[in-house]
Design an enzyme around this catalytic site. Structure first.
Site: not given
Ligand code: IPM
Ligand code: MG
Length: 360
Positions: A142, A192, A224, A248, A252
């Site tokens: 990032y 990784k 993975d 990230d 999710d």
């Molecule tokens: C998160 C989001 C952010 C990230 C985006 C919105 C920049 O997906 O907080 O997980 O990738 O960190």
């Molecule tokens: Mg995210």
């Protein structure tokens, strides 16, 4: 009386709706407990682009830096996709994390028993899952340089750099081990290392930090495989330590263990120089914005985390947590977690219910 200055960034999409529910809760806590909150609402993300031309204006930055905590709802909208990258809402978010030196992102994956049936996964697999993703937040792909899109050898070439220094890895690893010490004493570090040099360094540094934490079991897992193991056997995870991009993605994925991404709060903390940031891990969900459909629980649980980590008040954290559990136990669900036989409620009804069930 404890006075706390909170900068509230309600942002875009469903952000303002879930922020109202957080404010309601704070107002109630102020009345019932010995708190006085100075809530400063500032533009951030898309709304700041609309009003000031940039996602993270100076005034917002100053307010954040001089607060006791920053509460952020959600940012972003497809409306800004065509802007140059430095003007997009997401760039503002990265800048906020970097400016506040919030390098450690704690994403607890908390399973509420009443929601066991809401997940797409089988109950037998999920029962007993309780893990904390610790995502490095101010390094890696990032932020690494060089980055960009340039013409090289006659064609457009895009590149980013996954870059970590030893000290960056060391400080996030320490946080993971410290947190594991208060939990089930196990860290699984994700990398990784079979392919990436930066991951090899990550692994080496984590091993070296672990020498100071002999009471904590350390394992390494390739990213993975980790993606697979999270679905196959989530109970094996206690603290999951990982770099920015992997975190990230995996957070999710892990959120779906709880039934909905609308349930997951997070805390982003630094070394204490600046306040921590509390935000739901979900996005701004523009498709359901202003419809009173969004689940405010991730925002409400982020408020709970703020009490625990910034105000050192575990009691209020637990009071909020228990209220959320109670509301779910009595069958109330926003649309994202709704199932046959439960009671569908709106965003503001859910917020009211959490307030009504708060037992001091
Ligand atoms: C998160 C989001 C952010 C990230 C985006 C919105 C920049 O997906 O907080 O997980 O990738 O960190
Ligand atoms: Mg995210």
């Amino acid at each position: 009386m404890k006075t706390k200055k909170i900068t509230l960034l309600s942002g875009d999409g469903i952000g303002p709706e879930v922020s109202i529910e957080a404010e309601k809760l704070l107002n109630l806590i102020e009345k019932q407990f010995d708190y006085k909150f100075e809530i400063q609402k500032k533009d951030f993300g898309g709304i700041a682009i609309d009003n000031h031309g940039i996602p993270f204006p100076e005034d917002t930055k100053n307010s954040c830096k001089t607060s006791d905590a920053v509460l952020l709802a959600a940012i972003g909208s497809p409306k800004y996709d065509s802007l140059p990258r430095e003007k997009r809402p997401e760039t503002g978010l990265l800048e906020l994390r970097r400016e506040l030196k919030a390098f450690a992102n704690l994403r607890p994956v908390m399973l509420f028993d009443p929601l066991l049936d809401s997940s797409t996964l089988k109950k037998e697999i999920l029962t007993g899952t309780d893990l904390m993703v610790i995502r490095e937040l101010t390094g890696g792909l990032y932020f690494g340089k060089p980055k960009g899109i340039e013409v090289k050898h006659g064609e457009k070439t895009g590149f980013n750099t996954m870059l970590y220094t030893e000290s960056e890895i060391r400080r996030i690893a320490k946080i993971a081990f410290e947190i594991a010490r208060k939990r089930r004493k196990k860290v699984i570090s994700i990398d990784k290392a079979n392919v990436l040099d930066v991951s090899q360094l990550w692994r080496d540094v984590v091993i070296s930090v672990s020498k100071d934490y002999k009471d904590i079991a350390l394992e390494h897992m390739l990213v993975d495989n980790a993606a697979m193991q999270l679905i196959k056997n989530p109970r094996q995870f206690d603290v999951l330590l990982t770099e920015n991009m992997f975190g990230d993605i995996l957070s999710d994925e892990a959120s779906m263990l709880t039934g909905s991404i609308g349930m997951l709060p997070s805390a982003s903390i630094g070394d204490g120089t600046y306040p921590a940031i509390y935000e739901p891990i979900h996005g701004s969900a523009p498709d359901i914005a202003r419809k009173n459909l969004a689940n405010p629980l991730a925002m409400i649980l982020s408020v709970a985390m703020m009490f625990k980590y910034s105000f050192n008040d575990k009691n209020t954290y637990e009071v909020i947590f228990k209220s959320v559990t109670k509301v779910l136990e009595t069958g109330h669900r926003t649309k994202d977690i709704f199932q046959e036989g439960t009671k569908l409620v709106s965003t503001n009804e859910m917020g009211d219910l959490v307030c009504q069930n708060l037992v001091m």
